[in-house]
Design a protein around this motif. Structure first.
Motif, PDB file in Angstrom:
ATOM      1  N   SER A 142     -10.029  -6.373  -4.314  1.00  0.00           N
ATOM      2  CA  SER A 142      -9.022  -5.747  -3.457  1.00  0.00           C
ATOM      3  C   SER A 142      -9.603  -4.546  -2.728  1.00  0.00           C
ATOM      4  N   VAL A 143      -8.880  -4.092  -1.716  1.00  0.00           N
ATOM      5  CA  VAL A 143      -9.262  -2.890  -0.996  1.00  0.00           C
ATOM      6  C   VAL A 143      -9.079  -1.722  -1.956  1.00  0.00           C
ATOM      7  N   GLY A 144     -10.110  -0.906  -2.130  1.00  0.00           N
ATOM      8  CA  GLY A 144     -10.008   0.175  -3.106  1.00  0.00           C
ATOM      9  C   GLY A 144     -10.411   1.519  -2.526  1.00  0.00           C
ATOM     10  N   GLY A 145     -10.448   2.502  -3.396  1.00  0.00           N
ATOM     11  CA  GLY A 145     -10.757   3.876  -2.977  1.00  0.00           C
ATOM     12  C   GLY A 145      -9.461   4.639  -2.794  1.00  0.00           C
ATOM     13  N   ASN A 146      -9.482   5.914  -3.139  1.00  0.00           N
ATOM     14  CA  ASN A 146      -8.255   6.715  -3.082  1.00  0.00           C
ATOM     15  C   ASN A 146      -7.628   6.709  -1.698  1.00  0.00           C
ATOM     16  N   ALA A 147      -8.471   6.934  -0.667  1.00  0.00           N
ATOM     17  CA  ALA A 147      -7.917   7.091   0.679  1.00  0.00           C
ATOM     18  C   ALA A 147      -7.249   5.797   1.169  1.00  0.00           C
ATOM     19  N   PRO A 148      -7.906   4.636   1.103  1.00  0.00           N
ATOM     20  CA  PRO A 148      -7.243   3.412   1.570  1.00  0.00           C
ATOM     21  C   PRO A 148      -5.994   3.048   0.752  1.00  0.00           C
ATOM     22  N   VAL A 149      -6.012   3.311  -0.559  1.00  0.00           N
ATOM     23  CA  VAL A 149      -4.833   2.974  -1.363  1.00  0.00           C
ATOM     24  C   VAL A 149      -3.658   3.879  -0.975  1.00  0.00           C
ATOM     25  N   MET A 150      -3.935   5.174  -0.824  1.00  0.00           N
ATOM     26  CA  MET A 150      -2.860   6.081  -0.402  1.00  0.00           C
ATOM     27  C   MET A 150      -2.390   5.720   1.007  1.00  0.00           C
ATOM     28  N   ALA A 151      -3.345   5.360   1.866  1.00  0.00           N
ATOM     29  CA  ALA A 151      -2.997   4.974   3.238  1.00  0.00           C
ATOM     30  C   ALA A 151      -2.084   3.746   3.221  1.00  0.00           C
ATOM     31  N   GLY A 152      -2.432   2.774   2.376  1.00  0.00           N
ATOM     32  CA  GLY A 152      -1.635   1.550   2.282  1.00  0.00           C
ATOM     33  C   GLY A 152      -0.209   1.841   1.837  1.00  0.00           C
ATOM     34  N   ARG A 153      -0.086   2.670   0.827  1.00  0.00           N
ATOM     35  CA  ARG A 153       1.252   3.013   0.322  1.00  0.00           C
ATOM     36  C   ARG A 153       2.056   3.768   1.390  1.00  0.00           C
ATOM     37  N   MET A 154       1.417   4.746   2.044  1.00  0.00           N
ATOM     38  CA  MET A 154       2.097   5.523   3.094  1.00  0.00           C
ATOM     39  C   MET A 154       2.550   4.608   4.227  1.00  0.00           C
ATOM     40  N   ALA A 155       1.671   3.687   4.627  1.00  0.00           N
ATOM     41  CA  ALA A 155       2.000   2.791   5.739  1.00  0.00           C
ATOM     42  C   ALA A 155       3.169   1.900   5.345  1.00  0.00           C
ATOM     43  N   SER A 156       3.160   1.390   4.113  1.00  0.00           N
ATOM     44  CA  SER A 156       4.259   0.496   3.740  1.00  0.00           C
ATOM     45  C   SER A 156       5.558   1.258   3.493  1.00  0.00           C
ATOM     46  N   GLU A 157       5.452   2.578   3.344  1.00  0.00           N
ATOM     47  CA  GLU A 157       6.669   3.388   3.202  1.00  0.00           C
ATOM     48  C   GLU A 157       7.164   3.888   4.556  1.00  0.00           C
ATOM     49  N   GLY A 158       6.483   3.504   5.629  1.00  0.00           N
ATOM     50  CA  GLY A 158       7.002   3.842   6.952  1.00  0.00           C
ATOM     51  C   GLY A 158       6.269   4.936   7.697  1.00  0.00           C
ATOM     52  N   CYS A 159       5.010   5.238   7.315  1.00  0.00           N
ATOM     53  CA  CYS A 159       4.255   6.275   8.020  1.00  0.00           C
ATOM     54  C   CYS A 159       3.233   5.649   8.972  1.00  0.00           C
ATOM     55  N   ASP A 160       2.830   6.398   9.984  1.00  0.00           N
ATOM     56  CA  ASP A 160       1.665   6.039  10.790  1.00  0.00           C
ATOM     57  C   ASP A 160       0.484   6.781  10.213  1.00  0.00           C
TER      58      ASP A 160
END
Ligand code: NAG
Ligand code: NAG
Length: 481
Positions: A142-160
């Motif tokens: 899977s896509v890993g690393g703190n930054a991409p995982v946080m980015a993924g969660r933020m994006a799916s919660e409605g952030c750009d």
């Protein structure tokens, strides 16, 4: 006739009494607990829904640095496959040079069930581990690393999201359309090997006290923050509401040239200090053991953050450095609320005192600590952070969702391990707060800040623990910007 009647009444009474007793017997403790769990779950969901995202303007979040491809395997199965015998000497190593050290280091964290992340400096060994993992049935990528995982969660919660990292060309295919990457293109992505284990897993004489993971890596790109220039350039026009920094543990014990690491962190400090006052800055802690790196972090990064996120291991570690002692590699993986809250107050006090005394950087206005049993937040009154109660509830729900691997929480796969009440401090005579099923998030005011504590519905059928902290922290932040 009368006698018969009386005896049947008697029988009836005895019978119904027995049925009642039996019912009570079968009801407790499990079904009583289940009822409590269901009530806590629906109350947490209500608290989470209480504040929605503002759908007109999507919050803008910039997140650095780095990223990788994760290979997720069952840790014990992998060690068995490579024929690594359990060691009789659990031992901490700052980094891993050979299989003996791998066995000792794994055993050290596996038994207590503490999350850990170590650099493997032996390329041959790391390649062998990756090859063995590729062949292991049941492995996942899977896509890993703190930054991409946080980015993924933020994006799916409605952030750009603007994501700072250097990725391989096909990496973008796995990212949400709401994520823009700032960085270079690399041919060979860094790989992280995630050795997951459930609670009660057995490796030789060791049994894990809780589910967690042990991570090994051998990065070529991430330690150099090589996306920082691109990221900084795009940051100017992106104008984020929130800037998040994570993934710096890839620098831990990395064999940099003399002065190289300090130069990188100075560059980062410059980026952070030039962030607009309208941009909140969050720093996500991680598993660090390199003391000189940590002291650089305190001076160059942490000082510029309004908000910090960390787990129950990272909190005492950071605190002990601030107090001038050495790193604490291993702490209680299941600490009490009172202990954690005291540590949080102390950290908050020290960081803000330092800020006032030096006049440098930003005041700390938000601190989020995630543990297995509960989520805790401190937020300064009148600061820019909103909705602390709902954010704590969301963080708690996200913990279950992530670890169980499902957006829908199944109460039959969850357990409350927080006691029925908790003490707000270890100081004698401290107030006890009962865990109310209808209002499970407890919030109260102390000094100039609010504290919120929410119980976690601990997942009992673990899908994945790695990335949990990132998902939880991101979910908490999303409702507060
Ligand atoms: C590196 O790992 C390989 C494979 O396990 C081993 O044969 C070699 O001795 C290790 N090198 C060092 C310097 O420990
Ligand atoms: C955690 O974040 C990753 C990356 O965005 C995502 O793939 C995963 O589904 C998340 N977990 C949950 C439960 O949302």
């Amino acid at each position: 006739m009368a006698v018969e009647l009386r005896s049947s009444v008697k029988y009836g009474t005895v019978l119904s009494f027995t049925v009642l007793l039996l019912a009570y017997w079968f009801r407790s403790p499990q079904s009583v607990l289940d009822e409590r769990l269901g009530a806590v779950l629906s109350s947490l969901l209500r608290a989470e829904r209480k504040v929605g995202m503002n759908n007109i303007a999507r919050p803008r979040v910039a997140i650095g640095f780095g990223g990788c491809v994760d290979i997720i395997v069952d840790g014990v199965t992998l060690l068995n496959k490579i024929g690594l015998q359990p060691t009789d000497k659990p031992l901490h190593h700052d980094y891993i040079e050979n299989v003996e050290q791998l066995a000792q280091s794994f055993a050290y964290f596996f038994a207590p069930g503490a999350a850990s992340e170590r650099l493997v400096v032996n390329d041959t060994l790391f390649s062998q581990l990756v090859e063995a993992s590729r062949e292991l049935p049941g492995n996942r990528w899977s896509v890993g690393g703190n930054a991409p995982v946080m980015a993924g969660r933020m994006a799916s919660e409605g952030c750009d999201v603007l994501l700072g990292g250097s990725f391989s060309p096909d990496f973008n295919d796995y990212l949400s359309e709401h994520i823009t990457v700032a960085g270079n293109t690399v041919e060979e992505p860094d790989i992280h090997l995630i050795l997951e284990y459930p609670s009660g897993a057995i490796w030789g004489p060791y049994s894990s006290r809780r589910a967690n993971r042990y991570i090994v890596h051998s990065d070529d790109h991430n330690p150099y923050l090589d996306s920082i220039e691109e990221f900084d350039k795009k940051l100017q026009s992106f104008k984020p509401d929130l800037l998040v920094v994570g993934g710096l543990q890839m620098m831990d014990n990395f064999p940099f040239k003399q002065g190289e690491r300090e130069a990188l962190l100075n560059r980062l400090a410059q980026l952070l200090s030039s962030a607009s006052p309208q941009t909140n800055v969050h720093f996500e802690m991680a598993s660090f053991v390199d003391e000189s790196l940590m002291s650089n972090l305190l001076d160059l990064v942490l000082l510029h953050a309004d908000s910090l996120g960390m787990n129950e291991q990272e909190l005492p570690n950071l605190l002990s450095l601030f107090r001038g002692s050495t790193v604490t590699v291993l702490s209680d993986p299941n600490p009490r609320v009172a202990t954690v809250l005291d540590q949080m107050r102390e950290l908050y006090r020290i960081v803000n005192l330092r800020h006032r005394q030096t006049g440098r950087g930003r005041a700390l206005t938000r601190l989020h600590v995630h543990t297995l049993a509960f989520q805790a937040m401190i937020v300064t009154h009148g600061s820019q952070w909103k909705n602390t109660m709902s954010a704590t509830a969301k963080a708690s729900l996200t913990a279950n969702r992530h670890v169980c691997g499902s957006a829908n929480i199944d109460p039959s796969k969850a357990r409350l391990i927080l006691d029925e009440s908790f003490s707000v401090s270890r100081r004698e005579g401290s107030q006890r707060i009962p865990l109310q099923e209808s209002r499970p998030v407890s919030c109260w005011t102390e000094d100039e800040y609010e504290i919120c504590v929410a119980p976690v519905l601990v997942c009992t059928e673990v899908y994945q623990t790695a990335g949990g902290g990132d998902n939880i922290s991101a979910a908490g932040l999303v409702l507060q910007i």
